[in-house]
Design an enzyme around this catalytic site. Structure first.
Site, short mmCIF file in Angstrom:
data_model
loop_
_atom_site.label_atom_id
_atom_site.label_comp_id
_atom_site.label_asym_id
_atom_site.label_seq_id
_atom_site.Cartn_x
_atom_site.Cartn_y
_atom_site.Cartn_z
N GLU A 1 39.35 47.19 37.87
CA GLU A 1 40.18 48.07 37.04
C GLU A 1 40.20 47.58 35.59
OE1 GLU A 1 41.00 50.85 38.36
OE2 GLU A 1 40.55 50.25 40.40
N HIS B 1 37.43 49.27 33.86
CA HIS B 1 37.81 50.65 33.49
C HIS B 1 38.72 50.61 32.25
CE1 HIS B 1 36.14 52.90 36.83
NE2 HIS B 1 36.84 52.26 37.75
#
Ligand code: ZN
Length: 496
Positions: free
Chosen positions: A266, A269
């Site tokens: 994450e 991202h």
């Protein structure tokens, strides 16, 4: 109309859309993190009201005329305005070509199907979900035909999730993976079964896992003034704009790897969203360009960085310091082997780097058959199990751990899965291009990601959605997408 006035109108249109999008995103974020369970009903009402406003605000004759006017004068537009106009034109057509009545019916179906799927998965009851899946597939086919009658429906779907990609691209991609990776998997998986990894499933107090994840945030150099971490059932990243990015994590007491690698994933991202260009902020282009490119960033930090020897050499002392008892007799080499142990598993999201793409290939092949009309939805469980046996040598004992495991189909996301595998492959290609510029592995080993981040910012992040996925790869790597880099990377790593 004067050009300047039209551009001003376009910007106003976007500002409104972005404001509504911001509000809807916050409601979703709240719902996934801290809202109480009973808030669901009220939140759904608010979201559907706001979604209706977005629709009315955007789909109307004025917008249609405005976009046409701008496109008729495209030579007079700057690059950002031109791309914004084209994107809005596409979105307009995508939405407006579907009759509103059918669209509303589909929204209702999607809600219901998702609800039924959750129950079906829990109760291992495919037959209750099957009629909904049949309807979802047939409506998606119909919509794809409304939108582009000349194109195969599945190509329209694939293009929705990854602009510019069709069955032709994915067929070649997966053919390469199958040819080059299956022999390696057949050989490496049985050989790896003796690798010890039980220590990863000891007791790991959650407050300590969270402290370690703070260290990952520092390591990745995520800007804490524009970024936070929250907790949710499944980890995800949300980028509102480059000054407001959040990711979530999920912690398990008895599993070290889940939250740790989710944070790296994450985090990748999040870096993409945080580093989109300043010139794109508060526009529709100030975000990652596609699912596949987004996944290339998350996989880069999770796998190319996080599962590398260099990273483990650098980071393991800290891990051991945090969990001295749990890893008391575990050397960094043993730890490295454990976090890279390949296994034939039933569940996609638990799959390792090596076997992951086989899970995607299975889903792609089934979706392709469904859209071609060569298979009926009541045949899917049998087909699913046959393919798991064929590719991974295992048969799911029930549909819960088989065809019902993923949420995607219940939400109508057909054509989505291939972007996951594509992202992993693009990450490898970016690593090869990066290595031509500087020794990024040495930087990982020394624990300094400044240059790695900078390179990805320049080549990928700062362009946001201004460039299309294939253009980003061409720009960053100086050549088109090539699946062989991914195969080379896996073959090198796993033949070791
Ligand atoms: Zn991801």
């Amino acid at each position: 109309m004067k050009i300047q006035d039209a551009v001003k109108k376009l910007n106003e249109l976007e500002a409104k859309k972005i404001a509504y999008g911001h509000a809807i995103a916050m409601l979703h974020f709240d719902g996934s993190t801290i809202a109480p369970p009973n808030s669901f009903e009220g939140r759904s009402k608010t979201i559907s009201f706001l979604a209706g406003e977005v629709y009315k605000n955007f789909i109307n004759k004025k917008t249609d005329e405005l976009l046409n006017f701008l496109l008729d004068n495209k030579d007079k537009l700057d690059k950002i305005t031109l791309v914004k106009t084209k994107e809005n034109r596409e979105e307009y057509d995508r939405t407006s070509k579907i009759p509103i009545g059918e669209y509303m019916e589909y929204m209702k179906l999607q809600n219901k199907a998702n609800f039924i799927w959750e129950k079906a998965k829990k109760e291992n009851d495919y037959s209750s979900f099957q009629p909904y899946l049949t309807k979802i597939i047939s409506m998606n086919k119909k919509f794809a035909n409304y939108r582009n009658p000349e194109k195969p429906a599945y190509d329209v779907m694939l293009g929705d999730y990854e602009k510019g990609y069709t069955m032709e691209d994915y067929d070649l991609f997966f053919k390469t993976l199958k040819e080059r990776l299956i022999p390696l998997i057949r050989e490496a998986v049985p050989r790896a079964q003796s690798i010890k990894d039980d220590f990863l499933y000891k007791d790991f107090p959650i407050y300590k896992q969270k402290l370690l994840i703070e260290k990952i945030v520092d390591f990745l150099k995520l800007d804490r003034d524009s970024f936070i971490i929250a907790q949710s059932e499944h980890p995800f990243t949300m980028g509102i704009n480059k000054k407001d990015v959040r990711f979530t994590n999920h912690y398990y007491e008895n599993n070290f790897t889940s939250a740790f690698f989710s944070a790296l994933h994450e985090g990748g991202h999040a870096l993409y969203e945080l580093n989109t260009g300043d010139d794109l902020i508060y526009t529709s282009l100030g975000t990652g360009t596609s699912l596949g490119m987004h996944e290339s960033q998350s996989r880069f930090y999770e796998n190319i960085v996080g599962r590398s020897r260099e990273f483990i050499n650098h980071f393991y002392p800290l891990i051991k310091q945090m969990f001295p008892q749990q890893f008391s007799d575990v050397t960094k080499d043993v730890f490295y082997m454990a976090i890279n142990k390949p296994q034939n598993t039933l569940i996609r999201i638990e799959a390792d780097e090596l076997t992951y793409s086989l899970h995607i290939i299975i889903r792609y092949e089934i979706e392709k058959l469904l859209f071609a009309g060569d298979v009926k939805s009541n045949d899917i469980p049998g087909l699913w199990n046959k393919k798991y046996k064929e590719y991974l040598g295992i048969t799911p004992p029930d549909n819960t751990r088989g065809v019902l495991q993923d949420v995607h189909w219940s939400q109508g996301m057909l054509g989505y899965f291939p972007t996951y595998a594509l992202g992993s492959a693009v990450a490898s290609q970016l690593a090869v291009a990066m290595a031509k510029n500087f020794d990024y592995k040495a930087d990982i080993a020394s624990g300094d990601l400044t240059k790695v981040n900078k390179w990805l910012n320049d080549k990928v992040h700062k362009h946001g959605a201004l460039l299309k996925p294939k253009e980003v790869i061409q720009y960053a790597c100086g050549e088109a997408f090539n699946a062989n880099y991914y195969c080379d990377y896996l073959i090198n790593k796993y033949s070791e």
